[in-house]
Every structure is written in C-alpha cells, then in structure tokens.
Motif scaffolding. Structure first.
Motif, PDB file in Angstrom:
ATOM      1  N   ASP A 148      -2.752   2.648   7.028  1.00 22.85           N
ATOM      2  CA  ASP A 148      -3.722   3.738   6.866  1.00 22.85           C
ATOM      3  C   ASP A 148      -4.833   3.535   7.885  1.00 22.85           C
ATOM      4  OD1 ASP A 148      -5.384   5.769   6.049  1.00 22.85           O
ATOM      5  OD2 ASP A 148      -6.209   4.623   4.369  1.00 22.85           O
ATOM      6  N   PRO A 149      -4.676   4.086   9.101  1.00 24.21           N
ATOM      7  CA  PRO A 149      -5.686   3.873  10.139  1.00 24.21           C
ATOM      8  C   PRO A 149      -7.029   4.538   9.820  1.00 24.21           C
ATOM      9  CG  PRO A 149      -4.020   5.438  10.886  1.00 24.21           C
ATOM     10  CD  PRO A 149      -3.566   4.911   9.560  1.00 24.21           C
TER      11      PRO A 149
ATOM     12  N   ARG B 192       1.706  -6.468  -0.379  1.00 21.46           N
ATOM     13  CA  ARG B 192       1.105  -5.170  -0.704  1.00 21.46           C
ATOM     14  C   ARG B 192       2.159  -4.071  -0.945  1.00 21.46           C
ATOM     15  NH1 ARG B 192      -4.281  -4.343   0.567  1.00 21.46           N
ATOM     16  NH2 ARG B 192      -5.354  -6.137   1.420  1.00 21.46           N
ATOM     17  N   VAL B 193       3.428  -4.344  -0.654  1.00 24.17           N
ATOM     18  CA  VAL B 193       4.490  -3.343  -0.758  1.00 24.17           C
ATOM     19  C   VAL B 193       5.303  -3.577  -2.029  1.00 24.17           C
ATOM     20  CG1 VAL B 193       6.520  -2.327   0.353  1.00 24.17           C
ATOM     21  CG2 VAL B 193       4.644  -3.225   1.756  1.00 24.17           C
ATOM     22  N   THR B 194       5.492  -2.498  -2.813  1.00 22.02           N
ATOM     23  CA  THR B 194       6.312  -2.554  -4.013  1.00 22.02           C
ATOM     24  C   THR B 194       7.383  -1.477  -3.934  1.00 22.02           C
ATOM     25  OG1 THR B 194       4.390  -3.254  -5.299  1.00 22.02           O
ATOM     26  CG2 THR B 194       6.295  -2.465  -6.538  1.00 22.02           C
ATOM     27  N   ALA B 195       8.640  -1.873  -4.094  1.00 25.15           N
ATOM     28  CA  ALA B 195       9.731  -0.886  -4.155  1.00 25.15           C
ATOM     29  C   ALA B 195       9.773  -0.382  -5.593  1.00 25.15           C
ATOM     30  CB  ALA B 195      11.050  -1.514  -3.759  1.00 25.15           C
TER      31      ALA B 195
ATOM     32  N   SER C 257      -6.128   4.413  -0.994  1.00 26.58           N
ATOM     33  CA  SER C 257      -5.971   3.138  -1.693  1.00 26.58           C
ATOM     34  C   SER C 257      -4.485   2.780  -1.800  1.00 26.58           C
ATOM     35  CB  SER C 257      -6.610   3.191  -3.073  1.00 26.58           C
ATOM     36  OG  SER C 257      -6.034   4.232  -3.838  1.00 26.58           O
ATOM     37  N   THR C 258      -3.616   3.795  -1.881  1.00 26.19           N
ATOM     38  CA  THR C 258      -2.174   3.565  -1.886  1.00 26.19           C
ATOM     39  C   THR C 258      -1.492   4.621  -1.033  1.00 26.19           C
ATOM     40  OG1 THR C 258      -1.804   4.904  -3.861  1.00 26.19           O
ATOM     41  CG2 THR C 258      -2.125   2.542  -4.206  1.00 26.19           C
ATOM     42  N   ILE C 259      -0.354   4.251  -0.505  1.00 23.24           N
ATOM     43  CA  ILE C 259       0.524   5.181   0.217  1.00 23.24           C
ATOM     44  C   ILE C 259       1.861   5.123  -0.509  1.00 23.24           C
ATOM     45  CG2 ILE C 259       1.740   5.705   2.364  1.00 23.24           C
ATOM     46  CD1 ILE C 259      -0.456   4.201   3.865  1.00 23.24           C
ATOM     47  N   THR C 260       2.428   6.280  -0.836  1.00 21.31           N
ATOM     48  CA  THR C 260       3.753   6.336  -1.425  1.00 21.31           C
ATOM     49  C   THR C 260       4.698   6.916  -0.381  1.00 21.31           C
ATOM     50  OG1 THR C 260       2.854   6.629  -3.638  1.00 21.31           O
ATOM     51  CG2 THR C 260       5.145   7.250  -3.317  1.00 21.31           C
ATOM     52  N   VAL C 261       5.783   6.217  -0.129  1.00 19.36           N
ATOM     53  CA  VAL C 261       6.770   6.620   0.871  1.00 19.36           C
ATOM     54  C   VAL C 261       8.105   6.817   0.158  1.00 19.36           C
ATOM     55  CG1 VAL C 261       7.963   5.963   2.991  1.00 19.36           C
ATOM     56  CG2 VAL C 261       5.599   5.234   2.610  1.00 19.36           C
TER      57      VAL C 261
ATOM     58  N   ASP D  65      -0.113  -0.768  -1.270  1.00 22.70           N
ATOM     59  CA  ASP D  65      -1.529  -0.929  -1.589  1.00 22.70           C
ATOM     60  C   ASP D  65      -2.273  -1.184  -0.278  1.00 22.70           C
ATOM     61  OD1 ASP D  65      -4.034  -1.561  -2.476  1.00 22.70           O
ATOM     62  OD2 ASP D  65      -3.433  -3.390  -3.531  1.00 22.70           O
ATOM     63  N   VAL D  66      -2.973  -0.180   0.225  1.00 25.84           N
ATOM     64  CA  VAL D  66      -3.685  -0.313   1.488  1.00 25.84           C
ATOM     65  C   VAL D  66      -5.190  -0.468   1.283  1.00 25.84           C
ATOM     66  CG1 VAL D  66      -1.950   0.834   2.903  1.00 25.84           C
ATOM     67  CG2 VAL D  66      -3.710   2.206   1.789  1.00 25.84           C
TER      68      VAL D  66
END
Length: 156
Positions: free
Chosen positions: A25-26, A49-52, A31-35, A64-65
């Motif tokens: 997140d530049p 910080r990454v959860t599948a 607070s979170t990014i969902t992909v 969690d950014v």
C-alpha cells in the motif's frame, strides 16, 4: 486502483507450479488489502502479514498493511492444472455409416483413410463448470493400444 479508488500495488508471478503474490500500500491509507485470484492453491510460504483466507476454488488473501510503511508483503502458493475426466465420448464414421453413432462402443476409433466410409473421428465432452477462469484448449491423452491387427502378405 481498488474499489475505493485508492492505489494498491499487487504483482503476481508464476513459475512452474509456484504462484508468487506481492502486495503493498504505497499510499499508507489502508489497514488491510484483500486479494482474490482466479486460482486455487496451497500455501508454501508467506510473510507474517499475509493470511490465506480461502484456497479453493479461488485464492483469497488478506494482507495486514497497517504500519507497514508501504513495504511489500509476499506469499507463495503451489498451483496445479486441473485434470478433467470425459463426461461423454464416442466416434462417428462417414459415408453410409454417417447416421450411426458409436457412443456406447468400448473403444474410440480414429482413422483417416482414402475412400468414403473408412474415416472415423472421435469426440470427447468435458464438464468444465467447476473451472474458474479461462479454459485453455491444451490436452494430454494417454493412449493404450488394445488390439492391433495387420494383414500382411505371406512370403513362402
């Protein structure tokens, strides 16, 4: 740009059976990014910080950014191609046999010959409803030669 109009950086790279996803997140505004990716996969490694959150039929990640100061987070997943089993099969002939279907035959016959009535084409049908994304028309066939008959002239 995501659904809120904010910029997010998401990069994917696939090499062999491994899919790597990198997110950041530049703008430092989320607070979170969902992909969500049109892939299924098994987690191999991931930054803390990454959860599948889902692995099949689509791959969904939550990143969690918060407090990451724009740093990139990565995760790697093992992905495989699908194996589809034929739902229906059969073969057809040309010439006077053109109206006859061979859908109940125990074998599929393929033959390109000169002369009408000797050509045969095999047909296979696959159920692709469970496949998400684009179906690529690449197939590998395992062929087993069950019977071979040759009429060769005998030399005496």
């Amino acid at each position: 740009m995501d659904r809120t109009g904010a910029w997010r950086d998401i990069v994917t790279r696939q090499s062999g059976g491994t899919l790597t996803v990198a997110e950041s997140d530049p703008t430092h505004s989320a607070s979170t990014i969902t992909v969500q990716l049109v892939h299924g996969g098994t987690p191999v490694s991931a930054d803390s910080r990454v959860t599948a959150t889902q692995s099949s039929p689509t791959l969904t990640l939550t990143v969690d950014v918060s407090g990451a100061a724009g740093a990139t987070c990565e995760a790697a997943f093992a992905v495989t191609s699908a194996t589809l089993t034929a739902r229906a099969d059969g073969y057809v002939r040309d010439g006077s046999y053109a109206g006859t279907g061979y859908g109940t035959a125990a074998t599929l016959v393929v033959k390109n010959a000169t002369g009408t009535g000797y050509n045969r084409q095999a047909c296979l049908t696959f159920d692709t409803s469970a496949v998400i994304g684009t179906v690529t028309a690449t197939a590998t066939s395992t062929q087993i030669l069950a019977d071979l008959r040759c009429d060769l002239p005998r030399h005496r």
